[in-house]
Design an enzyme around this catalytic site. Structure first.
Site, PDB file in Angstrom:
ATOM      1  N   GLU A 121      -3.317   1.348  -7.471  1.00 27.78           N
ATOM      2  CA  GLU A 121      -3.892   2.668  -6.645  1.00 27.78           C
ATOM      3  C   GLU A 121      -3.081   4.011  -6.960  1.00 27.78           C
ATOM      4  OE1 GLU A 121      -6.257   1.313  -3.065  1.00 27.78           O
ATOM      5  OE2 GLU A 121      -4.209   0.854  -2.462  1.00 27.78           O
ATOM      6  N   HIS A 139       0.934  -1.242  -0.009  1.00 28.03           N
ATOM      7  CA  HIS A 139      -0.031  -0.031  -0.056  1.00 28.03           C
ATOM      8  C   HIS A 139       0.955   1.385   0.087  1.00 28.03           C
ATOM      9  CE1 HIS A 139      -2.948   2.928   1.106  1.00 28.03           C
ATOM     10  NE2 HIS A 139      -3.919   2.104   0.613  1.00 28.03           N
TER      11      HIS A 139
HETATM   12  P1  PGA Z   1      -9.499   5.650  -0.663  1.00 28.52           P
HETATM   13  O1  PGA Z   1      -8.489   4.613  -0.018  1.00 28.52           O
HETATM   14  O2  PGA Z   1     -10.754   4.566  -1.138  1.00 28.52           O
HETATM   15  O3  PGA Z   1     -10.150   6.286   0.733  1.00 28.52           O
HETATM   16  O4  PGA Z   1      -9.423   6.454  -1.370  1.00 28.52           O
HETATM   17  C1  PGA Z   1      -8.145   3.537  -0.816  1.00 28.52           C
HETATM   18  C2  PGA Z   1      -7.042   2.821  -0.062  1.00 28.52           C
HETATM   19  O5  PGA Z   1      -6.108   3.095   0.654  1.00 28.52           O
HETATM   20  O6  PGA Z   1      -6.849   1.524  -0.337  1.00 28.52           O
END
Ligand code: PGA
Length: 351
Positions: free
Chosen positions: A261, A191
């Site tokens: 992400e 992450h």
């Molecule tokens: P968010 O976070 O949906 O609040 O943008 C996504 C994540 O951290 O996996």
């Protein structure tokens, strides 16, 4: 849909175009869409369409823990002020985020209490979920046992981190063996908050992934670029480098879900457009085809994360290479998370 779009829609689409030119040598050839018959006989007449991958739709909830106290300092630091029915982020721009009620906002920031977890679990237990979706939630370590003991078996449980190797004298760490012991089947690795705040490297993360998999803990393997990397046209380069580290360590991809992400989209309200997300997902699938195998490229789920919410999930889910979502903030509200899970229906059309 209320997500502020002043950056996402205009500026970022330009950036996306530049990024593509910069990466022309590796421009993805979109795999031919496949049609998958649904497992549910009730919907035998319907099909899942436009999925370039063959895996089942996957939605994960990343229950990040923000205590009430740290939330109030964060609000102050971010220049957020509360109005009657909205809150305003004033530091960089004047985005206005509607909040249906201040109570909802307060609940968001009370995440991290046993009562909050208990309420969320009740909402999920009562929800009607589409059958064609794998659903996983990732509470903070200290709530995993509570969640395991109260959440429906329909939803699996993930950790948000794990120790890099076999358990031992590593104060403060939790091993893969311990996750197995407590019935936790998944772990989120790579992450951006662990990469960019804790300082975990590509190689360290990949080593964690390999060890977790060796202990039969499935991995949600995150990748994604910073805003400045996107602006410099380096999105593909960064994602492929992160993918290479995983590929150098992982031998069995059956228990891996990749989460793209973009860091600029996480927790910011600036969701990637469906086209921006699709572009990277297709490129990652193509990278897997070339660098791992066509079979892995087809079977691995590539999910999108970064400001996914109940209002934008359907449009994202329609994209052929988006196989689901990793959700932070919106996963803390049972009804919203349910809507996101059920956005799999956006991939279904009458035959
Ligand atoms: P968010 O976070 O949906 O609040 O943008 C996504 C994540 O951290 O996996």
């Amino acid at each position: 849909m209320w997500a502020p779009s002043s950056l996402a829609s205009s500026q970022l689409s330009r950036l996306g175009a530049r990024d593509l030119r910069g990466a022309a040598a590796v421009a993805p050839a979109a795999p031919a869409p496949q049609q998958l018959r649904l497992g549910c006989s009730r919907r035998r007449a319907q099909r899942v369409v436009a999925m370039a991958g063959s895996g089942k739709f996957f939605v994960g909830g990343n229950w990040k823990c923000v205590s009430a106290r740290s939330a109030s300092s964060a609000l102050h630091a971010w220049g957020i002020s509360l109005l009657d029915d909205s809150f305003v982020l004033k530091n960089h721009c004047s985005f206005v985020y509607p909040a249906s009620s201040l109570w909802e906002l307060a609940l968001l920031f009370l995440n991290g209490t046993k009562d909050f977890v208990s309420k969320l679990v009740s909402e999920l237990n009562a929800a009607t979920l589409e059958p064609d979706v794998d659903v996983v939630v990732a509470p903070p370590f200290i709530y995993i046992d509570q969640v395991k003991n109260s959440l429906t078996d329909r939803i699996e449980v993930s950790a948000q981190n794990v120790w890099v190797g076999k358990g031992g004298a590593y104060t403060g760490e939790i091993s893969a063996e311990q996750l197995v012991d407590i019935g936790c089947k998944w772990v989120i690795l790579g992450h951006s908050e662990r990469r960019n705040i804790i300082g975990e490297t590509d190689e360290f993360i990949a080593k964690k992934a390999a060890y977790a998999l060796s202990q039969n803990v499935k991995v949600i393997a995150c990748i994604g670029e910073l805003l400045e990397e996107r602006e410099a046209g380096k999105t593909f380069e960064v994602c492929f480098k992160q993918m290479k580290a995983y590929a150098d360590s992982i031998t069995n991809w059956a228990d891996v879900v990749i989460a793209y992400e973009p860091v600029w989209a996480i927790g910011t309200g600036k969701v990637a457009s469906p086209e921006q997300a699709q572009e990277v997902h297709a490129a990652v699938r193509d990278w897997l085809k070339t660098n791992v195998s066509p079979e892995v490229a087809s079977s691995v789920r590539i999910i999108y994360g970064g400001s996914v919410n109940a209002g934008n999930c359907a449009d994202l889910a329609k994209k052929e290479d988006i196989d689901g979502f990793l959700v932070g903030g919106a996963s803390l509200k049972g009804p919203d998370f349910t809507t996101i899970i059920n956005s799999v229906t956006s991939k279904k059309v009458a035959a």
